[in-house]
Design a protein around this motif. Structure first.
Motif, PDB file in Angstrom:
ATOM      1  N   SER A 194     -15.733 -62.015  79.089  1.00  0.00           N
ATOM      2  CA  SER A 194     -16.347 -61.255  80.562  1.00  0.00           C
ATOM      3  C   SER A 194     -16.745 -62.816  81.555  1.00  0.00           C
ATOM      4  CB  SER A 194     -17.399 -60.437  80.296  1.00  0.00           C
ATOM      5  OG  SER A 194     -16.479 -59.147  80.209  1.00  0.00           O
ATOM      6  N   ASN A 195     -17.166 -62.587  83.499  1.00  0.00           N
ATOM      7  CA  ASN A 195     -17.941 -63.063  84.087  1.00  0.00           C
ATOM      8  C   ASN A 195     -19.250 -63.499  83.077  1.00  0.00           C
ATOM      9  OD1 ASN A 195     -19.175 -64.346  85.988  1.00  0.00           O
ATOM     10  ND2 ASN A 195     -18.031 -63.250  86.930  1.00  0.00           N
ATOM     11  N   PRO A 196     -19.213 -65.248  82.913  1.00  0.00           N
ATOM     12  CA  PRO A 196     -20.744 -65.639  82.405  1.00  0.00           C
ATOM     13  C   PRO A 196     -21.597 -65.411  83.540  1.00  0.00           C
ATOM     14  CG  PRO A 196     -18.968 -66.979  81.968  1.00  0.00           C
ATOM     15  CD  PRO A 196     -18.426 -66.682  83.120  1.00  0.00           C
ATOM     16  N   TRP A 197     -21.551 -65.418  84.410  1.00  0.00           N
ATOM     17  CA  TRP A 197     -22.790 -65.488  85.841  1.00  0.00           C
ATOM     18  C   TRP A 197     -23.527 -63.506  86.261  1.00  0.00           C
ATOM     19  CZ3 TRP A 197     -24.857 -69.635  86.661  1.00  0.00           C
ATOM     20  CH2 TRP A 197     -23.668 -70.963  86.544  1.00  0.00           C
ATOM     21  N   VAL A 198     -22.220 -63.249  86.242  1.00  0.00           N
ATOM     22  CA  VAL A 198     -22.237 -61.957  86.691  1.00  0.00           C
ATOM     23  C   VAL A 198     -22.145 -60.831  85.459  1.00  0.00           C
ATOM     24  CG1 VAL A 198     -22.650 -62.573  89.484  1.00  0.00           C
ATOM     25  CG2 VAL A 198     -20.367 -61.327  87.942  1.00  0.00           C
ATOM     26  N   SER A 199     -21.551 -60.986  84.862  1.00  0.00           N
ATOM     27  CA  SER A 199     -21.502 -59.510  83.769  1.00  0.00           C
ATOM     28  C   SER A 199     -22.357 -59.912  82.698  1.00  0.00           C
ATOM     29  CB  SER A 199     -19.599 -59.458  82.939  1.00  0.00           C
ATOM     30  OG  SER A 199     -19.060 -58.867  84.148  1.00  0.00           O
ATOM     31  N   ILE A 200     -22.438 -61.137  82.103  1.00  0.00           N
ATOM     32  CA  ILE A 200     -23.160 -61.995  80.913  1.00  0.00           C
ATOM     33  C   ILE A 200     -24.638 -62.149  81.671  1.00  0.00           C
ATOM     34  CG2 ILE A 200     -22.717 -62.530  78.532  1.00  0.00           C
ATOM     35  CD1 ILE A 200     -21.109 -61.094  78.364  1.00  0.00           C
ATOM     36  N   ASP A 201     -24.898 -62.965  82.329  1.00  0.00           N
ATOM     37  CA  ASP A 201     -26.114 -63.154  82.008  1.00  0.00           C
ATOM     38  C   ASP A 201     -26.548 -61.946  82.529  1.00  0.00           C
ATOM     39  OD1 ASP A 201     -25.204 -65.645  81.872  1.00  0.00           O
ATOM     40  OD2 ASP A 201     -25.765 -66.284  83.768  1.00  0.00           O
ATOM     41  N   PRO A 202     -26.422 -61.068  83.493  1.00  0.00           N
ATOM     42  CA  PRO A 202     -27.371 -59.618  83.309  1.00  0.00           C
ATOM     43  C   PRO A 202     -27.755 -59.535  81.707  1.00  0.00           C
ATOM     44  CG  PRO A 202     -25.875 -59.381  85.158  1.00  0.00           C
ATOM     45  CD  PRO A 202     -25.941 -60.900  83.935  1.00  0.00           C
ATOM     46  N   ILE A 203     -26.772 -58.916  80.761  1.00  0.00           N
ATOM     47  CA  ILE A 203     -27.523 -58.570  79.407  1.00  0.00           C
ATOM     48  C   ILE A 203     -28.065 -59.534  78.841  1.00  0.00           C
ATOM     49  CG2 ILE A 203     -26.644 -57.461  77.822  1.00  0.00           C
ATOM     50  CD1 ILE A 203     -23.685 -57.594  78.787  1.00  0.00           C
ATOM     51  N   LEU A 204     -28.143 -60.328  78.924  1.00  0.00           N
ATOM     52  CA  LEU A 204     -29.006 -62.140  78.168  1.00  0.00           C
ATOM     53  C   LEU A 204     -30.033 -61.746  79.078  1.00  0.00           C
ATOM     54  CD1 LEU A 204     -26.149 -65.284  78.207  1.00  0.00           C
ATOM     55  CD2 LEU A 204     -26.732 -63.434  76.377  1.00  0.00           C
ATOM     56  N   PRO A 225     -13.615 -66.782  78.946  1.00  0.00           N
ATOM     57  CA  PRO A 225     -12.712 -65.840  80.122  1.00  0.00           C
ATOM     58  C   PRO A 225     -11.653 -66.896  80.958  1.00  0.00           C
ATOM     59  CG  PRO A 225     -15.151 -66.095  81.096  1.00  0.00           C
ATOM     60  CD  PRO A 225     -14.752 -67.026  79.394  1.00  0.00           C
ATOM     61  N   ILE A 226     -12.212 -68.459  80.708  1.00  0.00           N
ATOM     62  CA  ILE A 226     -11.863 -69.100  81.770  1.00  0.00           C
ATOM     63  C   ILE A 226     -10.504 -69.614  80.836  1.00  0.00           C
ATOM     64  CG2 ILE A 226     -11.390 -71.137  82.915  1.00  0.00           C
ATOM     65  CD1 ILE A 226     -14.235 -70.193  85.049  1.00  0.00           C
ATOM     66  N   SER A 248     -13.615 -74.361  83.418  1.00  0.00           N
ATOM     67  CA  SER A 248     -13.487 -74.566  82.603  1.00  0.00           C
ATOM     68  C   SER A 248     -13.859 -74.400  81.263  1.00  0.00           C
ATOM     69  CB  SER A 248     -13.678 -76.403  81.487  1.00  0.00           C
ATOM     70  OG  SER A 248     -14.680 -76.874  81.716  1.00  0.00           O
ATOM     71  N   ALA A 249     -12.848 -73.980  79.703  1.00  0.00           N
ATOM     72  CA  ALA A 249     -13.410 -73.595  78.679  1.00  0.00           C
ATOM     73  C   ALA A 249     -15.310 -73.812  78.695  1.00  0.00           C
ATOM     74  CB  ALA A 249     -12.466 -73.626  77.705  1.00  0.00           C
ATOM     75  N   PHE A 250     -15.296 -75.105  78.396  1.00  0.00           N
ATOM     76  CA  PHE A 250     -15.892 -76.436  78.211  1.00  0.00           C
ATOM     77  C   PHE A 250     -17.014 -75.298  78.931  1.00  0.00           C
ATOM     78  CE2 PHE A 250     -18.886 -79.694  78.911  1.00  0.00           C
ATOM     79  CZ  PHE A 250     -19.469 -80.387  77.624  1.00  0.00           C
ATOM     80  N   ALA A 251     -16.774 -75.421  80.115  1.00  0.00           N
ATOM     81  CA  ALA A 251     -18.069 -75.186  81.626  1.00  0.00           C
ATOM     82  C   ALA A 251     -19.558 -73.551  80.420  1.00  0.00           C
ATOM     83  CB  ALA A 251     -17.887 -74.646  82.747  1.00  0.00           C
ATOM     84  N   VAL A 252     -17.994 -72.895  80.148  1.00  0.00           N
ATOM     85  CA  VAL A 252     -18.017 -71.993  79.707  1.00  0.00           C
ATOM     86  C   VAL A 252     -19.325 -71.486  78.615  1.00  0.00           C
ATOM     87  CG1 VAL A 252     -18.171 -69.188  78.999  1.00  0.00           C
ATOM     88  CG2 VAL A 252     -16.188 -69.986  80.408  1.00  0.00           C
TER      89      VAL A 252
END
Ligand code: GDP
Length: 311
Positions: A194-204, A225-226, A248-252
């Motif tokens: 899922s989108n790390p910035w707006v889908s996962i970060d809020p859960i974390l 997700p990338i 990139s996948a690395f950035a994720v």
């Protein structure tokens, strides 16, 4: 094996669906982002929660990735004729979900309990929990000011350049009932694609305290997700770029650095394997594009096998 999956909408829902084909109902709990919830036309709408529940129930629209399959649009068409707002599309069947959820919230039923009742009605056997019963609102800091998430995502079609994000209300919000218990029992947490910035970060942000209590036996695995520097859908790659990071996948993997024991990413990005291992995590390369139910199941199976290796 007990698994907690963290999910946003489309990407998260697809992997959760794959996991649900393999794991028994007691073995999988999906914790879903509610940062993109909002009120519209008097309804309380939970886009990610509904996408996950509809997908697990087999009721999701496979073309759009949101809303219901075999949908009709009578209310929307009539609303438009009357000059009502039509930028956020709500189908007739989907609207029943929002109507009943809003009614229950108004009489004091918590979101987690409503979600449980809806899942029972739709025949969803694996637990689905909102990250919190308290409202948390993802706010997008864009070049032309701060925007509520759906205003940015749907109304403005992700066009404004992003400068950062804020999760309004997160400080005072507690994880929903069942979230801490599921984490305590989990062998592994899977961060879905899922989108790390707006889908996962809020859960974390919500889970920080229980995560900190994770002992060494627990592992956290993420799926990228990338793929090939691009998203399958949605603005995650655009967000990375606008924040000055090459998508990139690395950035994720780097985004979740310190949290992950393993990272799953696509064959198209196999050249990144050494860089990702350099972030102090195990790496697993496979096909991560889920185009059909078999793909979802296959990826879920490989992720579970990889967890076996990591543990
Ligand atoms: P949204 O709230 O509906 O945008 O949901 P998510 O955050 O869960 O989904 C968006 C992310 O899912 C995007 O970054 C997509 O690239 C990713 N995604 C969607 N489908 C797939 C897929 O089949 N495989 C992978 N690896 N990522 C996917």
């Amino acid at each position: 094996m007990k698994i907690v999956a963290l999910a946003g909408g489309v990407g998260g829902a697809k992997l959760a669906h794959g996991l649900a084909q393999i794991l028994e109902p007691g073995e999988l709990t999906t914790i879903v982002n509610t940062g993109d919830d909002f009120e519209h036309l008097g309804f309380y709408i939970c886009p990610d929660l509904d996408t996950v529940c509809y997908t697990l129930a087999g009721l999701a629209n496979p073309e759009t990735g949101w809303g219901r399959s075999d949908e009709t649009w009578n209310v929307m068409e009539n609303l438009e004729k009357l000059g009502g707002p039509s930028w956020f599309r709500l189908g007739d069947q989907d609207m029943a979900t929002h109507l009943e959820r809003t009614r229950r919230l108004r009489v004091g039923e918590p979101l987690s309990q409503i979600t449980k009742a809806f899942c029972e009605a739709w025949g969803v056997k694996h637990a689905v929990l909102p990250m919190s019963d308290s409202p948390v609102r993802t706010m997008v800091n864009a070049d032309d000011g701060e925007l509520a998430f759906q205003e940015y995502f749907v109304h403005r079609r992700c066009e404004p350049r992003v400068k950062g994000f804020r999760f309004d209300g997160v400080e005072g919000a507690e994880p929903a009932p069942g979230v801490k218990e599921a984490l305590d029992l989990a062998d592994t947490v899977i961060i879905c694609p899922s989108n790390p910035w707006v889908s996962i970060d809020p859960i974390l942000e919500i889970l920080r305290p229980p995560f900190a209590q994770f002992d060494g036996a627990k592992s956290v695995i993420a799926v990228s997700p990338i793929i090939g520097g691009q998203t399958v859908k949605g603005p995650a790659a655009k967000m990375y770029r606008e924040l000055g990071i090459e998508p990139s996948a690395f950035a994720v993997a780097n985004h979740y650095r310190g949290l992950l024991s393993g990272f799953v990413f696509d064959r198209r990005d196999a050249q990144l394997v050494e860089n990702i291992k350099g972030l102090n995590m195990r790496a697993y390369v496979t096909n991560t594009l889920m185009e059909c139910l078999d793909d979802r199941k296959q990826l879920a199976m490989e992720v579970l096998n990889f967890i076996g290796e990591v543990l």
